[in-house]
Scaffold this motif. Structure first.
Motif: not given
Length: 434
Positions: A99-100, A102-108, A234-239
């Motif tokens: 994963h990117t 950004q994906f991990a930051l979104t999870a946090v 830098k959040l990634e909400f697509t997933n």
């Protein structure tokens, strides 16, 4: 002066302490945990994040969470980006899971929001009680081995082997020499009960790294904080509605819940802060500080913020109120202007800190009942699968599923909570469907 701002705010006399004692205790706490400012940028940097931005984000998130702890809960507990959680972020979610960052930051960020809701409705303790103590202990031990493996790998003390999975590295290489030196120095200082032993070990290793040419002296000592622009917002909400995100968020939640509550209980016990029934007054406010720190930290660009067990060092020096935490937060703020010093610290100099922290996390293994195989096997799988599968999440999955299966198949189904059944079914379905 009884009516001073500090006395009114932190109730110093009521807690049998003084301004001087609290400030000195805060300095001690900062010294024992400030290694995170060198280690966290390196770990998240491996995930592709800008190290300068992570440094600033880590310091700012620490300050914000500590201020909430100081003024909201009035406890001498300090917070920052959690060890183990940052390793899971970089090495399991990003490098291992593909994963990117950004994906991990979104999870946090999602974890932080869930924690805020859980803090408001006081359900963190309920989840804590639903998971068997054996697995709680095993998770800590497994993460300790996982962190130590990262330290050995970063130092090149352990490298990929040709005929084996891993093998011993070149003991004559400068990087390995720096790490071995750091382990010895840190170990000696710990044995001497020196405050800030881990930080001193990093500094000593960095000096040797400069001498051996592993790193170079900084061109300056003081500077403005590095920009957080490369990592902030830098959040990634697509997933966010995928099963992968669910598993990652749950793992962050699981580890952070046990890490934070365990730390609060341990440090509060040392400071004699628990009431007659063994509960910590104002614990909701303390948990709220960690939830806000995690949420804001993700927006700033750092991994999960949690309460640090190193707070016990300040408590041991007499810290009893939020003024100790406030003092620690002040020094985190000052550190923002010393990035050039932190930036020269090589991975081989922070590796001893990772290895020693791994050692610290091994202690709960003594409380695991290895005579009861329905407890021992799940604990063993949890512990070993984390480093061997190079995934904290997989260790938790193997531990939980095996625990439920062994208990049910040996007639001990009543030992399993409803939540454990639900989680085991989810994990089994994931393995079948993915």
């Amino acid at each position: 002066m009884e009516n001073t701002f500090l006395e009114k705010t932190f109730k110093l006399k009521e807690n049998n302490t003084s301004v001087t004692t609290e400030i000195l205790a805060g300095i001690t706490t900062f010294m024992t945990m400030s290694y995170i400012l060198a280690v966290n940028p390196l770990i998240l940097g491996d995930a592709g994040m800008d190290m300068g931005g992570v440094f600033t984000a880590t310091a700012l998130a620490s300050v914000i969470a500590i201020l909430l702890m100081a003024f909201g809960a009035n406890y001498p507990f300090a917070l920052s980006a959690g060890m183990g959680l940052n390793a899971f972020f970089a090495y399991s979610v990003v490098l291992g899971g593909g994963h990117t960052w950004q994906f991990a930051l979104t999870a946090v960020f999602l974890e932080g929001l869930i924690f805020l809701v859980m803090s408001l409705f006081k359900i963190r303790e309920a989840i804590f009680n639903a998971i068997p103590m054996t697995l709680k202990k095993a998770v800590s031990v497994g993460i300790g081995l996982f962190i130590a493996l990262i330290g050995f790998s970063n130092s090149k003390l352990i490298v990929a082997g040709e005929g084996t999975i891993v093998t011993l590295g070149n003991l004559k290489s400068p990087e390995v020499m720096v790490t071995l030196f750091g382990i010895v120095i840190t170990g000696i200082l710990l044995a001497m009960k020196f405050r800030g032993a881990i930080l001193a070990g990093i500094l000593g290793s960095t000096v040797l790294a400069i001498i051996l040419g592993v790193t170079k002296l900084p061109t300056s000592i003081v500077s403005l904080p590095p920009s957080i622009a490369p990592v902030a917002m830098k959040l990634e909400f697509t997933n966010i509605f995928t099963f992968e995100m669910l598993v990652v968020v749950f793992t962050f939640l699981f580890v952070d819940i046990f890490d934070t509550i365990g730390t609060l209980i341990g440090v509060a016990t040392k400071a004699d802060m628990l009431d007659e029934s063994g509960k910590l007054p104002r614990v909701g406010r303390a948990l709220f500080a960690d939830a806000v720190g995690t949420t804001v930290g993700a927006l700033l660009g750092t991994s999960t913020v949690t309460t640090y067990v190193e707070s016990a060092s300040g408590v041991a020096d007499g810290g009893r109120t939020g003024l100790t935490a406030l003092s620690t937060g002040f020094f985190f703020f000052l550190s923002l202007f010393f990035f050039p010093i932190f930036a020269i610290v090589p991975a081989s100099a922070t590796a001893p800190a990772l290895i020693i922290v791994g050692l610290f996390m091994m202690e709960p293994i003594k409380d695991i009942d290895f005579k009861d195989f329905t407890e021992a096997i799940p604990a063993f799988l949890t512990i070993t699968m984390m480093p061997f599968a190079y995934s904290i999440a997989e260790g938790i999955v193997f531990g939980m599923v095996s625990y439920v299966l062994l208990k049910v198949l040996t007639g001990k189904a009543k030992d399993v909570s409803i939540l454990m059944y639900i989680l085991a079914v989810i994990f089994i379905l994931k393995s079948i469907l993915t």
